[in-house]
Design a protein around this motif. Structure first.
Motif, PDB file in Angstrom:
ATOM      1  N   SER A   7       0.863  -1.180   0.000  1.00 39.52           N
ATOM      2  CA  SER A   7       0.000   0.000   0.000  1.00 39.52           C
ATOM      3  C   SER A   7       0.904   1.235   0.000  1.00 39.52           C
ATOM      4  O   SER A   7       2.089   1.140   0.344  1.00 39.52           O
ATOM      5  CB  SER A   7      -0.885  -0.004   1.247  1.00 39.52           C
TER       6      SER A   7
ATOM      7  N   LEU B 102       1.056   3.564   2.137  1.00 38.22           N
ATOM      8  CA  LEU B 102       1.578   3.752   3.490  1.00 38.22           C
ATOM      9  C   LEU B 102       2.693   2.752   3.782  1.00 38.22           C
ATOM     10  O   LEU B 102       3.741   3.118   4.322  1.00 38.22           O
ATOM     11  CB  LEU B 102       0.454   3.616   4.520  1.00 38.22           C
ATOM     12  N   GLN B 103       2.505   1.503   3.408  1.00 33.65           N
ATOM     13  CA  GLN B 103       3.568   0.507   3.597  1.00 33.65           C
ATOM     14  C   GLN B 103       4.815   0.881   2.806  1.00 33.65           C
ATOM     15  O   GLN B 103       5.928   0.740   3.303  1.00 33.65           O
ATOM     16  CB  GLN B 103       3.072  -0.884   3.173  1.00 33.65           C
TER      17      GLN B 103
ATOM     18  N   ALA C 133       5.731   3.878   1.985  1.00 30.75           N
ATOM     19  CA  ALA C 133       6.347   5.014   2.676  1.00 30.75           C
ATOM     20  C   ALA C 133       7.117   4.539   3.905  1.00 30.75           C
ATOM     21  O   ALA C 133       8.212   5.023   4.183  1.00 30.75           O
ATOM     22  CB  ALA C 133       5.284   6.037   3.060  1.00 30.75           C
TER      23      ALA C 133
ATOM     24  N   LEU D 113       0.522   0.729  11.270  1.00 26.15           N
ATOM     25  CA  LEU D 113      -0.137   0.883   9.975  1.00 26.15           C
ATOM     26  C   LEU D 113      -1.639   1.102  10.142  1.00 26.15           C
ATOM     27  O   LEU D 113      -2.228   1.946   9.461  1.00 26.15           O
ATOM     28  CB  LEU D 113       0.141  -0.328   9.084  1.00 26.15           C
TER      29      LEU D 113
ATOM     30  N   CYS E 158      -2.176   4.630  11.624  1.00 20.89           N
ATOM     31  CA  CYS E 158      -1.899   5.663  10.610  1.00 20.89           C
ATOM     32  C   CYS E 158      -2.965   5.668   9.520  1.00 20.89           C
ATOM     33  O   CYS E 158      -3.371   6.740   9.050  1.00 20.89           O
ATOM     34  CB  CYS E 158      -0.516   5.463  10.009  1.00 20.89           C
ATOM     35  N   THR E 159      -3.423   4.498   9.117  1.00 23.27           N
ATOM     36  CA  THR E 159      -4.492   4.416   8.112  1.00 23.27           C
ATOM     37  C   THR E 159      -5.724   5.153   8.597  1.00 23.27           C
ATOM     38  O   THR E 159      -6.317   5.959   7.873  1.00 23.27           O
ATOM     39  CB  THR E 159      -4.824   2.944   7.795  1.00 23.27           C
TER      40      THR E 159
ATOM     41  N   LEU F 198      -4.985   8.998   8.802  1.00 25.22           N
ATOM     42  CA  LEU F 198      -4.902   9.626   7.477  1.00 25.22           C
ATOM     43  C   LEU F 198      -6.285   9.827   6.862  1.00 25.22           C
ATOM     44  O   LEU F 198      -6.489  10.752   6.080  1.00 25.22           O
ATOM     45  CB  LEU F 198      -4.017   8.799   6.544  1.00 25.22           C
TER      46      LEU F 198
ATOM     47  N   ALA G 112       7.218   8.807   7.134  1.00 22.91           N
ATOM     48  CA  ALA G 112       6.338   8.021   6.255  1.00 22.91           C
ATOM     49  C   ALA G 112       4.942   8.617   6.218  1.00 22.91           C
ATOM     50  O   ALA G 112       4.333   8.730   5.143  1.00 22.91           O
ATOM     51  CB  ALA G 112       6.291   6.565   6.727  1.00 22.91           C
ATOM     52  N   VAL G 113       4.435   9.020   7.362  1.00 23.21           N
ATOM     53  CA  VAL G 113       3.116   9.644   7.400  1.00 23.21           C
ATOM     54  C   VAL G 113       3.144  10.970   6.660  1.00 23.21           C
ATOM     55  O   VAL G 113       2.209  11.284   5.908  1.00 23.21           O
ATOM     56  CB  VAL G 113       2.622   9.810   8.856  1.00 23.21           C
TER      57      VAL G 113
ATOM     58  N   CYS H 195       2.688  10.388   3.025  1.00 25.30           N
ATOM     59  CA  CYS H 195       1.294  10.075   2.679  1.00 25.30           C
ATOM     60  C   CYS H 195       0.403  11.308   2.764  1.00 25.30           C
ATOM     61  O   CYS H 195      -0.505  11.476   1.944  1.00 25.30           O
ATOM     62  CB  CYS H 195       0.772   8.959   3.573  1.00 25.30           C
TER      63      CYS H 195
ATOM     64  N   ARG I  62      -1.693  12.780  -0.311  1.00 21.27           N
ATOM     65  CA  ARG I  62      -3.129  13.016  -0.164  1.00 21.27           C
ATOM     66  C   ARG I  62      -3.461  14.465  -0.503  1.00 21.27           C
ATOM     67  O   ARG I  62      -4.417  14.745  -1.230  1.00 21.27           O
ATOM     68  CB  ARG I  62      -3.559  12.693   1.263  1.00 21.27           C
TER      69      ARG I  62
END
Length: 166
Positions: free
Chosen positions: A80, A82-83, A85, A102, A105-106, A109, A140-141, A144, A148
């Motif tokens: 994904s 996120l993964q 990143a 994960l 964060c999902t 986000l 990483a966040v 994303c 976004r």
């Protein structure tokens, strides 16, 4: 319940934890069990779109729920965003906290702007990681969030062009 897009129907003991059900009955071992008190966040999954500590929820309470575990978020061949990143920004080391991170964060986000590092760190504060120092996870966040925001900006530009045509 619907688990990772698959209908699951099982009889369980009334005291069985959702984390144990996922790991033992369904073989979804990506849901890690750390503290068993809801403190560490390793067991975090998504239940009806919200991040939940599966070690604090009874399996019977998930009756009729839609559950997403880390196994549904991507695979080695197709990570994904996120993964990816997390991989690119070195947001994992031993990997024990990663599934819970994960899921957390999902959820975040999808719900929050996360427009500052402080807000990202606040979201992550409920998940413990002993390896990374969190910086790679925060980065990483941020990746994303930027993706976004770029997608939203492009969508806004397209909507404005359509509005001008009318």
């Amino acid at each position: 319940m619907l688990v990772n897009g698959k209908v699951e129907e099982h009889e369980v003991e009334p005291r069985m934890l959702l984390s144990d059900f996922l790991r033992e009955r369904l073989g979804l071992t990506g849901t890690h069990v750390g503290c068993e008190h809801g403190v560490c966040g390793a067991c975090t999954i998504m239940v009806d779109g919200d991040s939940v500590r599966s070690c604090l929820m009874l399996a019977v309470r998930a009756n009729g729920a839609e559950i997403q575990t880390v196994e549904s978020m991507g695979c080695v061949e197709a990570l994904s965003p996120l993964q990816e990143a997390f991989r690119e920004r070195h947001g994992l080391q031993c990997g024990f906290c990663t599934p819970g991170m994960l899921a957390t964060c999902t959820d975040a986000l999808q719900k929050y702007p996360l427009d500052t590092e402080e807000k990202i760190r606040d979201v992550l504060s409920g998940n413990l990681c002993r390896c990374t120092g969190y910086q790679g996870i925060v980065e990483a966040v941020k990746v994303c969030v930027a993706a976004r925001n770029a997608l939203q900006a492009a969508s806004d530009v397209g909507a404005n062009k359509e509005e001008m045509k009318r």
